[in-house]
Design an enzyme around this catalytic site. Structure first.
Site, short mmCIF file in Angstrom:
data_model
loop_
_atom_site.label_atom_id
_atom_site.label_comp_id
_atom_site.label_asym_id
_atom_site.label_seq_id
_atom_site.Cartn_x
_atom_site.Cartn_y
_atom_site.Cartn_z
N SER A 1 0.80 -1.23 0.00
CA SER A 1 0.00 0.00 0.00
C SER A 1 0.83 1.28 0.00
O SER A 1 0.30 2.35 -0.25
CB SER A 1 -0.97 0.03 1.18
OG SER A 1 -0.28 0.23 2.40
N LYS B 1 1.22 4.15 7.05
CA LYS B 1 0.48 5.04 6.15
C LYS B 1 1.03 6.45 6.27
O LYS B 1 1.73 6.79 7.22
CB LYS B 1 -1.02 5.08 6.51
CG LYS B 1 -1.75 3.77 6.33
CD LYS B 1 -1.95 3.45 4.87
CE LYS B 1 -2.70 2.16 4.68
NZ LYS B 1 -1.91 0.96 4.77
#
Length: 149
Positions: free
Chosen positions: A69, A106
C-alpha cells in the site's frame, strides 16, 4: 495494505562501518567534476551508517514492511523502515499507526474534517479515522531501506 512483519531495536553499540566504494555522490545523470574534491567522513575512507541512519538510538527501531500500500512513497514489500518513536507526528509524515489494535504504515493527513491514513497506492483505500476509533502513532518513519535485489 502495508503491515509490519518484524520489529527490531536499533543496535548502536558497535558502529556499522562500510567502505565508501565511490568517494563522492555518484551522479545519476551527467558525471560530476566534484569527485576530485572529496573529503572523506573518516581518515580511512569509511562511513558509519549509524551516524547517518540513527538520530536517537534510544527511540529508534527497524521495521520490516509487509504489503504494497505504500509503494508510491518508495516503500515496498520487504523493505525496512528506520522508525523514531520520539518524533512528533506531523501532517504528511509516513507513520507506523496503531488503529484499533492493528499496526499499519500510512501517510498521516490531518484535515479540517479529521485524520486520514493515506495509502500511497491507488489499489488501496485511504482510511478515514472515525471519532470512535482508537488511533495511536507508534512512530515516525525517517528512512526507508529499499532492496534492489
Amino acid at each position: 495494505m502495508s503491515h509490519i512483519s518484524n520489529i527490531y531495536t536499533a543496535d548502536c553499540r558497535e558502529p556499522i562501518q562500510h567502505p565508501l566504494l565511490a568517494p563522492v555522490s555518484v551522479a545519476a545523470g551527467y558525471p560530476s567534476p566534484a569527485q576530485d574534491y572529496f573529503s572523506p567522513d573518516s581518515p580511512d575512507g569509511r562511513i558509519n551508517l549509524n551516524d547517518h541512519l540513527i538520530h536517537d538510538a534510544t527511540s529508534t527501531y527497524v521495521i520490516r514492511v509487509s504489503g504494497h500500500s505504500m509503494e508510491g512513497a518508495g516503500i515496498s514489500d520487504g523493505d525496512e523502515l528506520i522508525v523514531n518513536r520520539a518524533l512528533e507526528p506531523r501532517d504528511g509524515n509516513v507513520i507506523v499507526a496503531v488503529l484499533d489494535g492493528e499496526l499499519t504504515i500510512k501517510r498521516l493527513r490531518i484535515t479540517a474534517t479529521g485524520v486520514v491514513l493515506q495509502a500511497e497506492n491507488p489499489e488501496y483505500p485511504d482510511i478515514k479515522v472515525s471519532t470512535l476509533a482508537s488511533l495511536q502513532c507508534w512512530g515516525v518513519a525517517e528512512t526507508a531501506i529499499h532492496h534492489l535485489l
